[in-house]
Motif scaffolding. Structure first.
Motif, PDB file in Angstrom:
ATOM      1  N   ASP A  57      -7.256 124.549 -11.358  1.00 12.19           N
ATOM      2  CA  ASP A  57      -6.957 125.542 -10.329  1.00 12.19           C
ATOM      3  C   ASP A  57      -8.102 125.694  -9.325  1.00 12.19           C
ATOM      4  N   VAL A  58      -8.695 124.559  -8.962  1.00 15.57           N
ATOM      5  CA  VAL A  58      -9.792 124.533  -7.994  1.00 15.57           C
ATOM      6  C   VAL A  58      -9.387 123.573  -6.876  1.00 15.57           C
ATOM      7  N   GLU A  59      -9.458 124.046  -5.650  1.00 13.93           N
ATOM      8  CA  GLU A  59      -9.169 123.209  -4.490  1.00 13.93           C
ATOM      9  C   GLU A  59     -10.466 122.586  -3.991  1.00 13.93           C
ATOM     10  N   LEU A  60     -10.556 121.275  -4.073  1.00 14.13           N
ATOM     11  CA  LEU A  60     -11.721 120.580  -3.538  1.00 14.13           C
ATOM     12  C   LEU A  60     -11.564 120.441  -2.029  1.00 14.13           C
ATOM     13  N   PRO A  61     -12.675 120.393  -1.302  1.00 15.73           N
ATOM     14  CA  PRO A  61     -12.596 120.285   0.159  1.00 15.73           C
ATOM     15  C   PRO A  61     -12.058 118.924   0.599  1.00 15.73           C
ATOM     16  N   ASP A  62     -11.614 118.863   1.844  1.00 13.72           N
ATOM     17  CA  ASP A  62     -11.098 117.611   2.393  1.00 13.72           C
ATOM     18  C   ASP A  62     -12.140 116.499   2.371  1.00 13.72           C
ATOM     19  N   ASP A  63     -13.412 116.859   2.441  1.00 16.42           N
ATOM     20  CA  ASP A  63     -14.479 115.855   2.436  1.00 16.42           C
ATOM     21  C   ASP A  63     -15.026 115.584   1.034  1.00 16.42           C
ATOM     22  N   ALA A  64     -14.195 115.727   0.022  1.00 13.05           N
ATOM     23  CA  ALA A  64     -14.646 115.572  -1.365  1.00 13.05           C
ATOM     24  C   ALA A  64     -15.265 114.201  -1.629  1.00 13.05           C
ATOM     25  N   GLY A  65     -14.840 113.176  -0.940  1.00 16.57           N
ATOM     26  CA  GLY A  65     -15.418 111.848  -1.126  1.00 16.57           C
ATOM     27  C   GLY A  65     -16.860 111.755  -0.693  1.00 16.57           C
ATOM     28  N   GLU A  66     -17.266 112.663   0.183  1.00 16.98           N
ATOM     29  CA  GLU A  66     -18.650 112.703   0.649  1.00 16.98           C
ATOM     30  C   GLU A  66     -19.558 113.455  -0.332  1.00 16.98           C
ATOM     31  N   LEU A  67     -18.937 114.094  -1.329  1.00 15.38           N
ATOM     32  CA  LEU A  67     -19.689 114.857  -2.321  1.00 15.38           C
ATOM     33  C   LEU A  67     -20.023 113.968  -3.515  1.00 15.38           C
ATOM     34  N   SER A  68     -21.024 114.373  -4.258  1.00 14.28           N
ATOM     35  CA  SER A  68     -21.412 113.649  -5.467  1.00 14.28           C
ATOM     36  C   SER A  68     -20.741 114.270  -6.690  1.00 14.28           C
ATOM     37  N   LEU A  69     -20.855 113.576  -7.804  1.00 17.00           N
ATOM     38  CA  LEU A  69     -20.354 114.100  -9.072  1.00 17.00           C
ATOM     39  C   LEU A  69     -20.947 115.473  -9.345  1.00 17.00           C
ATOM     40  N   SER A  70     -22.251 115.616  -9.179  1.00 13.93           N
ATOM     41  CA  SER A  70     -22.883 116.904  -9.492  1.00 13.93           C
ATOM     42  C   SER A  70     -22.410 118.009  -8.546  1.00 13.93           C
ATOM     43  N   GLN A  71     -22.174 117.695  -7.278  1.00 12.74           N
ATOM     44  CA  GLN A  71     -21.683 118.707  -6.345  1.00 12.74           C
ATOM     45  C   GLN A  71     -20.259 119.133  -6.681  1.00 12.74           C
ATOM     46  N   ILE A  72     -19.425 118.184  -7.046  1.00 13.39           N
ATOM     47  CA  ILE A  72     -18.052 118.521  -7.419  1.00 13.39           C
ATOM     48  C   ILE A  72     -18.043 119.316  -8.720  1.00 13.39           C
ATOM     49  N   ALA A  73     -18.886 118.934  -9.666  1.00 14.37           N
ATOM     50  CA  ALA A  73     -18.979 119.690 -10.921  1.00 14.37           C
ATOM     51  C   ALA A  73     -19.409 121.129 -10.652  1.00 14.37           C
ATOM     52  N   ASP A  74     -20.346 121.314  -9.723  1.00 11.22           N
ATOM     53  CA  ASP A  74     -20.759 122.676  -9.358  1.00 11.22           C
ATOM     54  C   ASP A  74     -19.584 123.479  -8.801  1.00 11.22           C
ATOM     55  N   LEU A  75     -18.770 122.850  -7.953  1.00 11.57           N
ATOM     56  CA  LEU A  75     -17.597 123.525  -7.392  1.00 11.57           C
ATOM     57  C   LEU A  75     -16.595 123.901  -8.487  1.00 11.57           C
ATOM     58  N   VAL A  76     -16.360 122.968  -9.397  1.00 11.99           N
ATOM     59  CA  VAL A  76     -15.412 123.221 -10.483  1.00 11.99           C
ATOM     60  C   VAL A  76     -15.911 124.363 -11.374  1.00 11.99           C
ATOM     61  N   SER A  77     -17.191 124.333 -11.725  1.00 11.10           N
ATOM     62  CA  SER A  77     -17.717 125.389 -12.606  1.00 11.10           C
ATOM     63  C   SER A  77     -17.769 126.748 -11.906  1.00 11.10           C
ATOM     64  N   ALA A  78     -17.855 126.727 -10.561  1.00 13.29           N
ATOM     65  CA  ALA A  78     -17.873 127.981  -9.795  1.00 13.29           C
ATOM     66  C   ALA A  78     -16.486 128.426  -9.377  1.00 13.29           C
ATOM     67  N   GLY A  79     -15.479 127.690  -9.782  1.00  5.69           N
ATOM     68  CA  GLY A  79     -14.114 128.065  -9.426  1.00  5.69           C
ATOM     69  C   GLY A  79     -13.748 127.709  -8.000  1.00  5.69           C
ATOM     70  N   GLY A  80     -14.444 126.748  -7.423  1.00  6.14           N
ATOM     71  CA  GLY A  80     -14.118 126.265  -6.086  1.00  6.14           C
ATOM     72  C   GLY A  80     -14.861 126.937  -4.960  1.00  6.14           C
ATOM     73  N   ARG A  81     -15.697 127.898  -5.267  1.00  4.34           N
ATOM     74  CA  ARG A  81     -16.455 128.584  -4.199  1.00  4.34           C
ATOM     75  C   ARG A  81     -17.633 127.715  -3.782  1.00  4.34           C
ATOM     76  N   ARG A  82     -17.773 127.492  -2.481  1.00  5.56           N
ATOM     77  CA  ARG A  82     -18.863 126.683  -1.946  1.00  5.56           C
ATOM     78  C   ARG A  82     -20.011 127.533  -1.521  1.00  5.56           C
TER      79      ARG A  82
END
Length: 82
Positions: A57-82
């Motif tokens: 239930d987390v929406e990743l940003p449109d530029d998710a491919g520009e993010l790293s594994l660790s950045q995406i993991a941070d988003l997922v653990s924060a519930g999608g808040r950037r």
């Protein structure tokens, strides 16, 4: 929702390996490298976005491919808040 960033890294790594074709070795060696630099194409990014949204239930940003594994993991653990 994962309890920690470490849990989120494991979750996102599993999705990237099983659904997006990214090698686990590449993720382990380069957790701060943008996913497109690890060989992900736009369709794989869409698959990642769909899987994360569906299962966590987390929406990743449109530029998710520009993010790293660790950045995406941070988003997922924060519930999608950037």
């Amino acid at each position: 929702m994962p309890n920690t960033t470490i849990d989120a890294i494991a979750i996102v790594s599993t999705i990237l390996e099983s659904s997006c074709g990214v090698a686990g070795e590449a993720l382990a060696l380069a957790p701060h490298t943008p996913l497109i630099d690890l060989g992900m194409d736009s369709l794989a990014v869409l698959e990642l976005q769909a899987k994360v949204s569906e299962h966590h239930d987390v929406e990743l940003p449109d530029d998710a491919g520009e993010l790293s594994l660790s950045q995406i993991a941070d988003l997922v653990s924060a519930g999608g808040r950037r």
